[in-house]
Design a protein around this motif. Structure first.
Motif, mmCIF file in Angstrom:
data_model
loop_
_atom_site.group_PDB
_atom_site.id
_atom_site.type_symbol
_atom_site.label_atom_id
_atom_site.label_comp_id
_atom_site.label_asym_id
_atom_site.label_seq_id
_atom_site.Cartn_x
_atom_site.Cartn_y
_atom_site.Cartn_z
ATOM 1 N N THR A 59 -17.667 4.169 -21.370
ATOM 2 C CA THR A 59 -17.524 3.832 -19.959
ATOM 3 C C THR A 59 -18.016 5.021 -19.130
ATOM 4 O O THR A 59 -18.114 6.150 -19.641
ATOM 5 C CB THR A 59 -16.052 3.565 -19.596
ATOM 6 N N PRO A 60 -18.314 4.815 -17.840
ATOM 7 C CA PRO A 60 -18.677 5.959 -16.999
ATOM 8 C C PRO A 60 -17.574 7.024 -16.975
ATOM 9 O O PRO A 60 -17.866 8.226 -16.923
ATOM 10 C CB PRO A 60 -18.877 5.328 -15.613
ATOM 11 N N GLU A 61 -16.322 6.575 -17.021
ATOM 12 C CA GLU A 61 -15.202 7.524 -16.998
ATOM 13 C C GLU A 61 -15.184 8.381 -18.258
ATOM 14 O O GLU A 61 -14.929 9.593 -18.200
ATOM 15 C CB GLU A 61 -13.882 6.766 -16.853
ATOM 16 N N LEU A 62 -15.461 7.759 -19.423
ATOM 17 C CA LEU A 62 -15.488 8.531 -20.669
ATOM 18 C C LEU A 62 -16.624 9.549 -20.652
ATOM 19 O O LEU A 62 -16.435 10.712 -21.019
ATOM 20 C CB LEU A 62 -15.637 7.600 -21.876
ATOM 21 N N VAL A 63 -17.803 9.122 -20.216
ATOM 22 C CA VAL A 63 -18.954 10.032 -20.180
ATOM 23 C C VAL A 63 -18.668 11.210 -19.256
ATOM 24 O O VAL A 63 -18.970 12.367 -19.578
ATOM 25 C CB VAL A 63 -20.232 9.280 -19.748
ATOM 26 N N TYR A 64 -18.053 10.945 -18.112
ATOM 27 C CA TYR A 64 -17.726 12.039 -17.193
ATOM 28 C C TYR A 64 -16.677 12.963 -17.805
ATOM 29 O O TYR A 64 -16.761 14.192 -17.681
ATOM 30 C CB TYR A 64 -17.225 11.499 -15.856
ATOM 31 N N ALA A 65 -15.680 12.386 -18.472
ATOM 32 C CA ALA A 65 -14.640 13.211 -19.103
ATOM 33 C C ALA A 65 -15.227 14.111 -20.182
ATOM 34 O O ALA A 65 -14.815 15.267 -20.334
ATOM 35 C CB ALA A 65 -13.555 12.312 -19.694
ATOM 36 N N LEU A 66 -16.207 13.606 -20.921
ATOM 37 C CA LEU A 66 -16.797 14.389 -22.016
ATOM 38 C C LEU A 66 -17.783 15.436 -21.522
ATOM 39 O O LEU A 66 -17.776 16.577 -21.985
ATOM 40 C CB LEU A 66 -17.515 13.460 -22.995
ATOM 41 N N TYR A 67 -18.653 15.040 -20.582
ATOM 42 C CA TYR A 67 -19.802 15.878 -20.239
ATOM 43 C C TYR A 67 -19.864 16.311 -18.780
ATOM 44 O O TYR A 67 -20.746 17.095 -18.414
ATOM 45 C CB TYR A 67 -21.098 15.126 -20.576
ATOM 46 N N GLY A 68 -18.979 15.788 -17.936
ATOM 47 C CA GLY A 68 -19.079 16.085 -16.518
ATOM 48 C C GLY A 68 -20.309 15.483 -15.886
ATOM 49 O O GLY A 68 -20.790 15.958 -14.849
ATOM 50 N N ALA A 69 -20.838 14.417 -16.504
ATOM 51 C CA ALA A 69 -22.046 13.754 -16.015
ATOM 52 C C ALA A 69 -21.683 12.392 -15.437
ATOM 53 O O ALA A 69 -20.929 11.636 -16.049
ATOM 54 C CB ALA A 69 -23.048 13.582 -17.148
ATOM 55 N N ARG A 70 -22.230 12.094 -14.256
ATOM 56 C CA ARG A 70 -21.999 10.798 -13.640
ATOM 57 C C ARG A 70 -23.107 9.835 -14.052
ATOM 58 O O ARG A 70 -24.291 10.139 -13.884
ATOM 59 C CB ARG A 70 -21.929 10.930 -12.115
ATOM 60 N N VAL A 71 -22.713 8.688 -14.582
ATOM 61 C CA VAL A 71 -23.678 7.712 -15.061
ATOM 62 C C VAL A 71 -23.279 6.318 -14.601
ATOM 63 O O VAL A 71 -22.111 6.049 -14.270
ATOM 64 C CB VAL A 71 -23.783 7.717 -16.609
ATOM 65 N N SER A 72 -24.267 5.433 -14.568
ATOM 66 C CA SER A 72 -24.026 4.006 -14.440
ATOM 67 C C SER A 72 -24.356 3.365 -15.783
ATOM 68 O O SER A 72 -25.136 3.911 -16.571
ATOM 69 C CB SER A 72 -24.917 3.396 -13.353
ATOM 70 N N LEU A 73 -23.755 2.215 -16.066
ATOM 71 C CA LEU A 73 -23.996 1.520 -17.321
ATOM 72 C C LEU A 73 -24.758 0.231 -17.086
ATOM 73 O O LEU A 73 -24.414 -0.567 -16.213
ATOM 74 C CB LEU A 73 -22.681 1.194 -18.028
ATOM 75 N N LEU A 74 -25.829 0.050 -17.860
ATOM 76 C CA LEU A 74 -26.512 -1.225 -17.942
ATOM 77 C C LEU A 74 -26.147 -1.845 -19.287
ATOM 78 O O LEU A 74 -25.714 -1.153 -20.201
ATOM 79 C CB LEU A 74 -28.027 -1.040 -17.839
ATOM 80 N N SER A 75 -26.357 -3.147 -19.430
ATOM 81 C CA SER A 75 -26.051 -3.812 -20.691
ATOM 82 C C SER A 75 -27.319 -4.329 -21.336
ATOM 83 O O SER A 75 -28.192 -4.883 -20.655
ATOM 84 C CB SER A 75 -25.078 -4.978 -20.478
ATOM 85 N N ASP A 76 -27.425 -4.143 -22.665
ATOM 86 C CA ASP A 76 -28.514 -4.721 -23.441
ATOM 87 C C ASP A 76 -28.147 -6.173 -23.727
ATOM 88 O O ASP A 76 -27.162 -6.441 -24.412
ATOM 89 C CB ASP A 76 -28.673 -3.940 -24.748
ATOM 90 N N PRO A 77 -28.900 -7.139 -23.207
ATOM 91 C CA PRO A 77 -28.519 -8.544 -23.385
ATOM 92 C C PRO A 77 -28.563 -9.022 -24.829
ATOM 93 O O PRO A 77 -27.977 -10.052 -25.150
ATOM 94 C CB PRO A 77 -29.538 -9.297 -22.525
#
Length: 270
Positions: A228-246
């Motif tokens: 999730t964006p929250e997990l990525v920020y917690a791990l790396y301090g990086a803000r991301v958005s998520l797209l989905s592979d259909p």
């Protein structure tokens, strides 16, 4: 097949990891993710029996790994460390045959037809059979990584542990190595545990992700459930958005551009 139970790992009075419970299975790719220095490589080495935990235990096929000899461990686990180096002058085939030592020992006798079959099979599965006579020190980085994987396969293990197998490789070679590992999982039923830094590679190629922070596992499971964006920020301090592979609904992390270093919690430690 390989299980950590209440594992704590430390040097002196300082624990690097604490209370780790983890189960690695055959036929599954597990990827360890987390910031630099969080203990990913240390955990991998401890799972391989190369480091001694301060608490807890590691069990291989139900047996405590510290009760097994290195030969017994090597019959089931092959390990590829970060940026391994090989001796100069050896050909690919000469290097890969060293994987047999895990089963035969240094004085295991002369080479047999079965030995040659095992080595040839390892070379074929890694796409190296037509280059067996090439010198290892003349190879590119991606080719060298395939040789190390072939050497590991010559051990005929049930589990591969790899520490950053895509380090220093370009994008094409990274995809090549990770696709090869997926093929080995599918064709041989191997269990694979590896450390990766690229979060999207972890998402695309893992069956199971283990996220490490603050000396413990903070999340684990299938990438679609865990990342999730929250997990990525917690791990790396990086803000991301998520797209989905259909095609399989795995997320894809897209960085949100520049960050404010003054408000970034990781900036103070860098």
């Amino acid at each position: 097949m390989l299980e950590a139970r209440g594992l704590s790992i430390g040097y002196g009075r300082r624990d690097i990891l604490s209370g780790i419970d983890l189960h690695l299975k055959e036929g599954e790719i597990c990827v360890l993710i987390g910031a630099n220095g969080c203990g990913k490589s240390t955990l991998l080495r401890t799972l391989a029996g190369l480091e001694t935990p301060s608490k807890g235990s590691v069990h291989l096929s139900g047996s405590p790994i510290n009760k097994l000899s290195r030969r017994e461990i090597a019959r089931k686990i092959a390990v590829m460390t970060q940026s391994p180096t090989g001796p100069e002058g050896l050909t690919i085939a000469q290097l890969v045959i060293h994987g047999l030592f895990a089963r035969k020992g240094l004085f295991g006798g002369s080479e047999t037809a079965e030995d040659r079959r095992v080595v040839q099979d390892a070379l074929e599965q890694t796409g190296l059979s037509n280059f067996a006579d090439r010198r290892f020190d003349a190879l590119s980085g991606g080719e060298r990584q395939r040789v190390w994987i072939a050497l590991a396969l010559a051990q005929q293990p049930r589990l591969l542990l790899l520490d950053e197998p895509t380090s220093y490789l370009d994008m094409g070679h990274q995809q090549e190595i990770l696709t090869l590992l997926c093929d080995l999982r599918d064709q041989r039923g191997l269990g694979i545990a590896m450390v990766l830094h690229d979060i999207n590679h972890a998402i695309w190629f893992a069956d199971h992700i283990v996220a490490l922070k603050d000396r413990r596992i903070i999340a684990q499971g299938h990438p679609a459930e865990v990342v999730t964006p929250e997990l990525v920020y917690a791990l790396y301090g990086a803000r991301v958005s998520l797209l989905s592979d259909p095609t399989d609904m795995r997320p894809y992390c897209v960085p949100e551009g520049r960050i404010n270093l003054g408000s970034n919690p990781r900036s103070a430690a860098s």
